[in-house]
Design an enzyme around this catalytic site. Structure first.
Site, PDB file in Angstrom:
ATOM      1  N   HIS A  57      -9.994   7.620   3.152  1.00 12.87           N
ATOM      2  CA  HIS A  57      -9.999   6.215   3.562  1.00 12.87           C
ATOM      3  C   HIS A  57     -11.406   5.648   3.642  1.00 12.87           C
ATOM      4  CE1 HIS A  57      -6.046   7.547   5.155  1.00 12.87           C
ATOM      5  NE2 HIS A  57      -5.679   6.353   4.742  1.00 12.87           N
ATOM      6  N   TYR A  64      -4.166  14.210  -2.866  1.00 12.45           N
ATOM      7  CA  TYR A  64      -4.598  13.429  -1.710  1.00 12.45           C
ATOM      8  C   TYR A  64      -5.747  14.100  -0.938  1.00 12.45           C
ATOM      9  CZ  TYR A  64      -3.909   9.827   1.882  1.00 12.45           C
ATOM     10  OH  TYR A  64      -4.064   8.756   2.739  1.00 12.45           O
ATOM     11  N   ASP A 119     -11.124  -9.985  11.551  1.00 14.09           N
ATOM     12  CA  ASP A 119     -11.489  -8.619  11.145  1.00 14.09           C
ATOM     13  C   ASP A 119     -10.342  -7.984  10.369  1.00 14.09           C
ATOM     14  OD1 ASP A 119     -10.748  -6.573  14.084  1.00 14.09           O
ATOM     15  OD2 ASP A 119      -9.652  -8.227  13.138  1.00 14.09           O
ATOM     16  N   GLU A 139      -5.979   6.365  -2.467  1.00 17.44           N
ATOM     17  CA  GLU A 139      -6.054   5.347  -1.416  1.00 17.44           C
ATOM     18  C   GLU A 139      -6.506   3.995  -1.956  1.00 17.44           C
ATOM     19  OE1 GLU A 139      -5.521   4.661   1.882  1.00 17.44           O
ATOM     20  OE2 GLU A 139      -4.094   6.269   1.491  1.00 17.44           O
ATOM     21  N   HIS A 177       0.841  -1.200   0.000  1.00 16.72           N
ATOM     22  CA  HIS A 177       0.000   0.000   0.000  1.00 16.72           C
ATOM     23  C   HIS A 177       0.876   1.250   0.000  1.00 16.72           C
ATOM     24  CE1 HIS A 177      -3.561   2.462   1.560  1.00 16.72           C
ATOM     25  NE2 HIS A 177      -2.536   3.246   1.867  1.00 16.72           N
ATOM     26  N   GLU A 178       1.839   1.286   0.931  1.00 15.71           N
ATOM     27  CA  GLU A 178       2.673   2.485   1.047  1.00 15.71           C
ATOM     28  C   GLU A 178       3.583   2.674  -0.158  1.00 15.71           C
ATOM     29  OE1 GLU A 178       0.598   2.996   4.461  1.00 15.71           O
ATOM     30  OE2 GLU A 178       1.553   4.324   3.044  1.00 15.71           O
ATOM     31  N   ASP A 186     -10.481  13.595   7.389  1.00 14.07           N
ATOM     32  CA  ASP A 186      -9.593  12.656   6.675  1.00 14.07           C
ATOM     33  C   ASP A 186      -9.390  13.063   5.224  1.00 14.07           C
ATOM     34  OD1 ASP A 186      -7.942  10.395   6.300  1.00 14.07           O
ATOM     35  OD2 ASP A 186      -9.649   9.158   5.674  1.00 14.07           O
ATOM     36  N   HIS A 191       1.822   4.182  -3.055  1.00 20.40           N
ATOM     37  CA  HIS A 191       1.678   5.639  -3.027  1.00 20.40           C
ATOM     38  C   HIS A 191       2.861   6.293  -3.746  1.00 20.40           C
ATOM     39  CE1 HIS A 191      -1.902   6.416  -0.722  1.00 20.40           C
ATOM     40  NE2 HIS A 191      -1.485   5.702   0.303  1.00 20.40           N
TER      41      HIS A 191
HETATM   42  C1  LIG Z   1       0.037   9.938   8.395  1.00 19.77           C
HETATM   43  C2  LIG Z   1      -1.293  10.419   7.987  1.00 19.77           C
HETATM   44  C3  LIG Z   1      -2.078   9.401   7.231  1.00 19.77           C
HETATM   45  C4  LIG Z   1      -1.251   8.718   6.158  1.00 19.77           C
HETATM   46  C5  LIG Z   1      -2.138   7.788   5.410  1.00 19.77           C
HETATM   47  C6  LIG Z   1      -1.371   6.555   4.907  1.00 19.77           C
HETATM   48  S1  LIG Z   1      -0.907   6.635   3.255  1.00 19.77           S
HETATM   49  C7  LIG Z   1      -2.273   5.378   4.993  1.00 19.77           C
HETATM   50  O1  LIG Z   1      -3.247   5.313   4.279  1.00 19.77           O
HETATM   51  N1  LIG Z   1      -1.920   4.442   5.856  1.00 19.77           N
HETATM   52  C8  LIG Z   1      -2.681   3.228   5.894  1.00 19.77           C
HETATM   53  C9  LIG Z   1      -1.904   2.209   6.687  1.00 19.77           C
HETATM   54  C10 LIG Z   1      -2.490   0.866   6.456  1.00 19.77           C
HETATM   55  C11 LIG Z   1      -2.518   0.318   5.170  1.00 19.77           C
HETATM   56  C12 LIG Z   1      -3.055  -0.929   4.959  1.00 19.77           C
HETATM   57  C13 LIG Z   1      -3.600  -1.668   6.058  1.00 19.77           C
HETATM   58  C14 LIG Z   1      -3.590  -1.079   7.366  1.00 19.77           C
HETATM   59  C15 LIG Z   1      -3.063   0.203   7.574  1.00 19.77           C
HETATM   60  C16 LIG Z   1      -4.061   3.449   6.479  1.00 19.77           C
HETATM   61  O2  LIG Z   1      -5.019   2.872   5.994  1.00 19.77           O
HETATM   62  N2  LIG Z   1      -4.132   4.273   7.543  1.00 19.77           N
HETATM   63  C17 LIG Z   1      -5.427   4.471   8.242  1.00 19.77           C
HETATM   64  C18 LIG Z   1      -5.320   3.899   9.622  1.00 19.77           C
HETATM   65  C19 LIG Z   1      -5.731   5.962   8.318  1.00 19.77           C
HETATM   66  O3  LIG Z   1      -4.782   6.772   8.147  1.00 19.77           O
HETATM   67  O4  LIG Z   1      -6.919   6.275   8.551  1.00 19.77           O
HETATM   68 ZN   LIG Z   2      -2.498   5.302   2.097  1.00 24.57          ZN
END
Ligand SMILES: CCCCC[C@H](S)C(=O)N[C@@H](Cc1ccccc1)C(=O)N[C@@H](C)C(=O)O
Ligand SMILES: [Zn+2]
Length: 319
Positions: A234, A159, A203, A168, A144-145, A229, A148
Site C-alpha cells: 500500500h 500480493y 483528506d 494494489e 478497488h476490491e 504490509d 482485485h
Molecule cells: C485484510 C488485509 C488487507 C487487505 C487489503 C485490501 S485489498 C485493501 O487494500 N483494502 C483497501 C481498502 C480501501 C480501498 C480504497 C480506499 C480506502 C480503503 C486498503 O487500502 N486498505 C488499507 C487500509 C490497508 O490495508 O492498509
Molecule cells: Zn487492495
C-alpha cells in the site's frame, strides 16, 4: 433466493438516496439480490461477526433505509456500477468474464477498519467511526476490491513486494476510473476520500496525484524495501499511482513532462496490460514494458499515448 425481479430504493452510508436498487421478491420479502447483471449480485450481512458470507440482506419493504441497510445499499449499488464499467467498456462479464455472481458482505467484524477481496467475495468493515466509516460507502473502495478479483483472474499478481504494489495500484487506478465514469461531478484522484476520517475534510487514505501527502513514495528511489504490509504493497503503490496520474492528467515530475491522455485511455491501457502482458511475478520495470506494449497495441508505438506512458514511468524512476 428464487423469486421475481423487483426495483427498490435505499439510503447509502452518506445518507445519499440510492435508486434504482435491483432486488428480488420472494415469499413476501425483498432481498438485495440483483438478477439483472451476470449470474447475479448478492449482498449479505455478517452482523458484526466474522463468518462469511452471513445472511442475504432482506427487508419487508423494497425501501432499504435503516442504519443497518446503508452499508449494504452502497455495496450492492456500487458493485453494480463497477460491473457496468467492465461490461460496457471491455465487454467483460463479471470479474472472471464468465458472469460469475458477485457477492459482498457488509458489517464484517467489529469496528473493522478495512475492506478486502477474500478470493471469492468482497468484504467490508464498518470502520471505527474515526479512521473510517462503513467502507462500502466509497465507490472507489468497491471498485478497488472488485478489481482485485479481475486481477486474480488475469495477471494474478502476487500480493507482495513490487508485484503486490502493482496489484494494489491497479485496484486504486480502477477505483478512480470507475469513480470518474460513474460519479463524474465528484470524481478525483484521491482514494477513499468519502469514507476516510469523517471528522477531517479534504483528506484521503491515498492520493494518486501526490502520494507523498500520505507519506507514500512518488519515485522509485524512495521505495520502501522492508517487510511490513507484504513488502509495502500500500506504500509502493504510490509510485505506480503517480505514473498513472501523470498518464491521465499530465504534469512535470522530477524534470520530466508528461502530456496527459485522459482517464478513459488510462483505464483502457491498464486493462490491456493486466489482461495480456502482466504476470504473477511482474515487477515495476516489467510493468513499464507491459503498459508501453499495451499502449502501442492500442494507439501505435509512436503515438502520444505511448509517449505519455514512457515519460510517466521515467518521471517516477521506473525504466
Ligand atoms: C485484510 C488485509 C488487507 C487487505 C487489503 C485490501 S485489498 C485493501 O487494500 N483494502 C483497501 C481498502 C480501501 C480501498 C480504497 C480506499 C480506502 C480503503 C486498503 O487500502 N486498505 C488499507 C487500509 C490497508 O490495508 O492498509
Ligand atoms: Zn487492495
Amino acid at each position: 433466493v428464487t423469486g421475481t425481479n423487483a426495483v427498490g430504493s435505499g439510503t447509502g452510508v452518506l445518507n445519499n438516496a440510492v435508486s434504482p436498487l435491483n432486488t428480488t421478491l420472494s415469499s413476501g420479502k425483498y432481498y438485495l439480490q440483483d438478477n439483472t447483471r451476470g449470474q447475479g449480485i448478492f449482498t449479505y450481512n455478517a452482523n458484526n461477526k466474522s463468518s462469511l458470507p452471513g445472511t442475504l440482506m432482506s427487508n419487508t419493504t423494497n425501501a432499504f433505509t435503516t442504519s443497518t441497510d446503508k452499508a449494504a445499499v452502497d455495496a450492492h449499488f456500487y458493485a453494480g456500477k463497477t460491473y457496468d464499467y467492465y461490461k460496457s467498456t471491455f465487454g467483460r462479464n463479471s470479474y472472471d468474464g464468465n458472469g460469475t455472481s458477485l457477492k459482498s458482505t457488509v458489517h464484517y467484524g467489529s469496528k473493522y477498519n478495512n475492506a478486502f477481496w477474500d478470493g471469492t467475495q468482497m468484504v467490508y468493515g464498518d470502520g471505527d467511526g474515526t479512521t473510517f466509516i462503513a467502507l462500502s460507502g466509497g465507490l472507489d473502495v468497491v471498485a478497488h476490491e472488485l478489481t482485485h478479483a479481475v486481477t486474480s483472474s488475469e495477471s494474478n499478481l502476487t500480493y507482495q513486494n513490487e508485484s503486490g504494489a502493482l496489484n494494489e495500484a491497479i485496484s486504486d487506478i480502477f477505483g478512480t476510473v470507475v469513480e470518474f465514469k460513474t460519479q463524474s461531478s465528484k470524481a478525483d484522484y484521491l482514494i477513499g476520500e468519502d469514507i476516510y476520517t469523517p471528522n477531517i475534510s479534504g483528506d484521503a487514505l491515498r492520493s494518486m496525484a501526490d502520494p507523498t501527502l500520505n507519506g507514500d513514495p512518488d519515485h522509485y528511489s524512495n521505495r520502501y524495501t522492508g517487510s511490513a504490509d507484504n513488502g509495502g504493497v500500500h506504500t509502493n503503490s504510490g509510485i505506480i499511482n503517480k505514473a498513472a496520474y501523470l498518464i491521465s492528467a499530465g504534469g512535470t515530475h522530477h524534470g520530466v513532462t508528461v502530456s496527459g491522455i485522459g482517464i478513459d485511455k488510462l483505464g483502457t491501457i491498464f486493462y490491456r496490460a493486466n489482461t495480456t502482458y502482466l504476470t504473477s511475478s511482474s515487477n515495476f520495470s516489467q510493468a513499464r514494458a507491459a503498459v508501453v506494449q499495451a499502449a502501442s497495441d492500442l494507439y501505435g508505438s509512436t503515438s502520444a499515448e505511448t509517449t505519455a506512458v514512457k515519460n510517466a514511468f521515467t518521471a517516477v524512476g521506473v525504466n
